[in-house]
Motif scaffolding. Sequence first.
Motif, PDB file in Angstrom:
ATOM      1  N   HIS A  75       0.799  -1.234   0.000  1.00 32.66           N
ATOM      2  CA  HIS A  75       0.000   0.000   0.000  1.00 32.66           C
ATOM      3  C   HIS A  75       0.827   1.277   0.000  1.00 32.66           C
ATOM      4  N   LEU A  76       1.954   1.261  -0.708  1.00 28.67           N
ATOM      5  CA  LEU A  76       2.684   2.516  -0.908  1.00 28.67           C
ATOM      6  C   LEU A  76       1.996   3.322  -2.005  1.00 28.67           C
ATOM      7  N   PRO A  77       1.728   4.595  -1.771  1.00 26.85           N
ATOM      8  CA  PRO A  77       1.118   5.407  -2.828  1.00 26.85           C
ATOM      9  C   PRO A  77       2.086   5.555  -3.997  1.00 26.85           C
ATOM     10  N   ASP A  78       1.558   5.431  -5.209  1.00 26.57           N
ATOM     11  CA  ASP A  78       2.359   5.528  -6.430  1.00 26.57           C
ATOM     12  C   ASP A  78       3.584   4.620  -6.336  1.00 26.57           C
ATOM     13  N   PRO A  79       3.394   3.307  -6.340  1.00 24.40           N
ATOM     14  CA  PRO A  79       4.510   2.366  -6.161  1.00 24.40           C
ATOM     15  C   PRO A  79       5.607   2.506  -7.205  1.00 24.40           C
ATOM     16  N   ALA A  80       5.257   2.887  -8.431  1.00 25.59           N
ATOM     17  CA  ALA A  80       6.282   3.055  -9.456  1.00 25.59           C
ATOM     18  C   ALA A  80       7.220   4.196  -9.092  1.00 25.59           C
ATOM     19  N   ALA A  81       6.662   5.302  -8.589  1.00 27.10           N
ATOM     20  CA  ALA A  81       7.491   6.432  -8.163  1.00 27.10           C
ATOM     21  C   ALA A  81       8.306   6.058  -6.925  1.00 27.10           C
ATOM     22  N   ALA A  82       7.694   5.296  -6.005  1.00 16.11           N
ATOM     23  CA  ALA A  82       8.411   4.861  -4.805  1.00 16.11           C
ATOM     24  C   ALA A  82       9.603   3.981  -5.178  1.00 16.11           C
ATOM     25  N   ALA A  83       9.437   3.151  -6.196  1.00  9.43           N
ATOM     26  CA  ALA A  83      10.525   2.262  -6.629  1.00  9.43           C
ATOM     27  C   ALA A  83      11.716   3.070  -7.132  1.00  9.43           C
ATOM     28  N   ARG A  84      11.470   4.264  -7.686  1.00 15.79           N
ATOM     29  CA  ARG A  84      12.558   5.099  -8.201  1.00 15.79           C
ATOM     30  C   ARG A  84      13.190   5.973  -7.119  1.00 15.79           C
ATOM     31  N   ALA A  85      12.554   6.040  -5.954  1.00 13.08           N
ATOM     32  CA  ALA A  85      13.024   6.925  -4.886  1.00 13.08           C
ATOM     33  C   ALA A  85      14.160   6.277  -4.088  1.00 13.08           C
ATOM     34  N   TYR A  86      14.913   7.130  -3.404  1.00  6.66           N
ATOM     35  CA  TYR A  86      15.916   6.671  -2.444  1.00  6.66           C
ATOM     36  C   TYR A  86      15.278   6.664  -1.046  1.00  6.66           C
ATOM     37  N   PRO A  87      15.804   5.858  -0.107  1.00  6.65           N
ATOM     38  CA  PRO A  87      15.174   5.752   1.219  1.00  6.65           C
ATOM     39  C   PRO A  87      14.919   7.087   1.910  1.00  6.65           C
ATOM     40  N   HIS A  88      15.865   8.038   1.786  1.00  2.00           N
ATOM     41  CA  HIS A  88      15.695   9.309   2.502  1.00  2.00           C
ATOM     42  C   HIS A  88      14.540  10.139   1.954  1.00  2.00           C
ATOM     43  N   GLN A  89      14.049   9.786   0.770  1.00  4.00           N
ATOM     44  CA  GLN A  89      12.945  10.529   0.175  1.00  4.00           C
ATOM     45  C   GLN A  89      11.581  10.011   0.623  1.00  4.00           C
ATOM     46  N   LEU A  90      11.574   8.969   1.448  1.00  6.15           N
ATOM     47  CA  LEU A  90      10.326   8.398   1.950  1.00  6.15           C
ATOM     48  C   LEU A  90      10.190   8.699   3.442  1.00  6.15           C
ATOM     49  N   SER A  91       8.954   8.672   3.933  1.00  9.61           N
ATOM     50  CA  SER A  91       8.700   8.865   5.356  1.00  9.61           C
ATOM     51  C   SER A  91       9.068   7.593   6.119  1.00  9.61           C
ATOM     52  N   GLY A  92       9.087   7.689   7.459  1.00  8.22           N
ATOM     53  CA  GLY A  92       9.407   6.525   8.283  1.00  8.22           C
ATOM     54  C   GLY A  92       8.448   5.376   8.063  1.00  8.22           C
ATOM     55  N   GLY A  93       7.163   5.683   7.987  1.00  5.47           N
ATOM     56  CA  GLY A  93       6.182   4.635   7.744  1.00  5.47           C
ATOM     57  C   GLY A  93       6.329   4.006   6.371  1.00  5.47           C
ATOM     58  N   GLN A  94       6.661   4.826   5.373  1.00  6.25           N
ATOM     59  CA  GLN A  94       6.855   4.296   4.024  1.00  6.25           C
ATOM     60  C   GLN A  94       8.099   3.413   3.955  1.00  6.25           C
ATOM     61  N   ARG A  95       9.159   3.815   4.659  1.00  8.28           N
ATOM     62  CA  ARG A  95      10.365   2.982   4.690  1.00  8.28           C
ATOM     63  C   ARG A  95      10.089   1.647   5.364  1.00  8.28           C
ATOM     64  N   GLN A  96       9.248   1.662   6.397  1.00 10.05           N
ATOM     65  CA  GLN A  96       8.922   0.399   7.058  1.00 10.05           C
ATOM     66  C   GLN A  96       8.120  -0.503   6.130  1.00 10.05           C
ATOM     67  N   ARG A  97       7.292   0.077   5.285  1.00 13.20           N
ATOM     68  CA  ARG A  97       6.553  -0.708   4.290  1.00 13.20           C
ATOM     69  C   ARG A  97       7.508  -1.315   3.262  1.00 13.20           C
TER      70      ARG A  97
END
Length: 593
Positions: A139-161
Amino acid sequence: MATSPLLRVSDLTISTHQRELVHPLSFEIAPGERVGLIGESGSGKSLTSSAVMGLLPQELEAHGSVELTGETGNLLDRSERSLASLRGRRMSMVFQEPMSALNPLMRVGAQVAEVMRLHRTATGEAAMRRAVDLLAQVHLPDPAAAARAYPHQLSGGQRQRVMLAIALANEPDLLICDEPTTALDVTVQSAVLDLIDEQVRARGTGLLFITHDLAVVARVCERVLVMTQGSVVESGSVEQIFTDPQHEYTRGLLAASDLSATDERGRLFTIATASQYPGAVDAAQASDARTGTEQVPDVRETVAQGSDAQVTTPQPSVAQPAQEATADAASGDDLIEVTGLVKTYTRRAGLFRSHAVQALKGVDLRVRAGGRMGIVGESGSGKSTLLSLLSGLDTPTAGSIRVGDIVVDPRNVAGLTAMRRDLQIVFQDPFASLDPRMSVADIIGEPLQSQGVPRGQRLARAEELIDSVGLDRDSLTRFPHQFSGGQRQRISIARALVTRPRILVADEPVSALDVSVRAQVLNLLADLVDEYSLTLVFVSHDLGVVRHLCSDVAVMRSGEIVEQGTTDQIYDDPAHEYTRALVAATPTLQGAF
């Protein structure tokens, strides 16, 4: 026909050359079963999970037997190469701090795909497509964009996902979660717990869930093991353990976890006072009826099992519960006045591009002298920005802040120095805020040194305050690394009080503490606020803690205060949908069974 266990741990011991850290330990997990392992820091929970995964540090030795169905022999006898072939394929682990576990130099999608490529469950573009699918499943929003991101660009909850997606990539038979939600906001924690439950149920995965939060275990697990000082002292179904605990240590954990139960002084129960806790007494009486005894065990003997064993909470002559403080505060003048506060940051979006981020959007807040104001909200809501401006560590874009008679302005050095004598902060991480090279006496006295106070007077004041926070005077000659987390937080509180401030600001001071240490620190704060007639501003994402300690509360979201009022009013009859979501997402033991 009984199902064979997925994981069987038999007579597991973990030791250094000098002493045994985990005593002979045995338990089983069936396929699809969800088992909780609870206890305080230092109890041996994480060491146990590391031994199962083959991840113990080299200086530790594990003996006994760890067997995984379908694998021949004892996993403790396997080579590192053999164990590596199992990790991520047959068994996986989700760690407490995803930022430390994720590679900061790799894109998220590549890290998810890597575990599949290593075990050859998917390769090339198929692995990347599967990685995006997994990010969608968690349930990451916009999974394709998340796949291109680096860990620091995500929130703590998103990194845990992301960590969960990596752990589940090869559909392992066993998932181990080691404190996966400790540092998360209540709504994010709720979503991650739902996700873990959903994923393990869908896959029939066995789960070992490690935590010190009993309410989280009640929500996720079917069976629970209670661990202290390297031994499991009690095990059974979650309902059985939490409604009819047999061991005094379990009763102590339950007492310290219940933020709604207090003694006659309005203070929380701790492991040391658990024998006075109504729920524990009822359970003890039920146990005594079965054994034919009449006396409730004295839980004070088990204090040494906690991580703050040598600490005693001071007992000032006058104390009042948080809710009674409202009347006192109502008669005072506004000691803090925040008007139209705006803070806008400029964030770079590339080499030549930037965009504005509005952290605060016209915040108004008033705190009366003697009041206990709680500020709640998720990460990114603006709580820390508000504190930074309030303490003069940053400059607002617009609006004003008044503390007492002083208008807070970082450019007014004399006014800022005077204000900081009146307002002191206790931070979330005491170890990061204490200089490791300074003795406790010098740490506590440091704010006075800048005021030119002679060393003898600084030491006398440090002795007075070390007594107030319940530590012995021998602590003054020691260094921060020689103390537990709860003790370091007490030292931070002593340092904050050394200038005799009128206002104490606490920024998430108990979020990383075990439940029993949390109760001790909260009781200490309540005692000191009363004893020193302090005005308290308490920032937290834990609504239960704020309700216990504060008389008033302001709810922040996206840089705005969406609701404020008395704690009873806000918690019992929230008007804003966001507040209702926060209250609903807070895990509790009440009504769990």
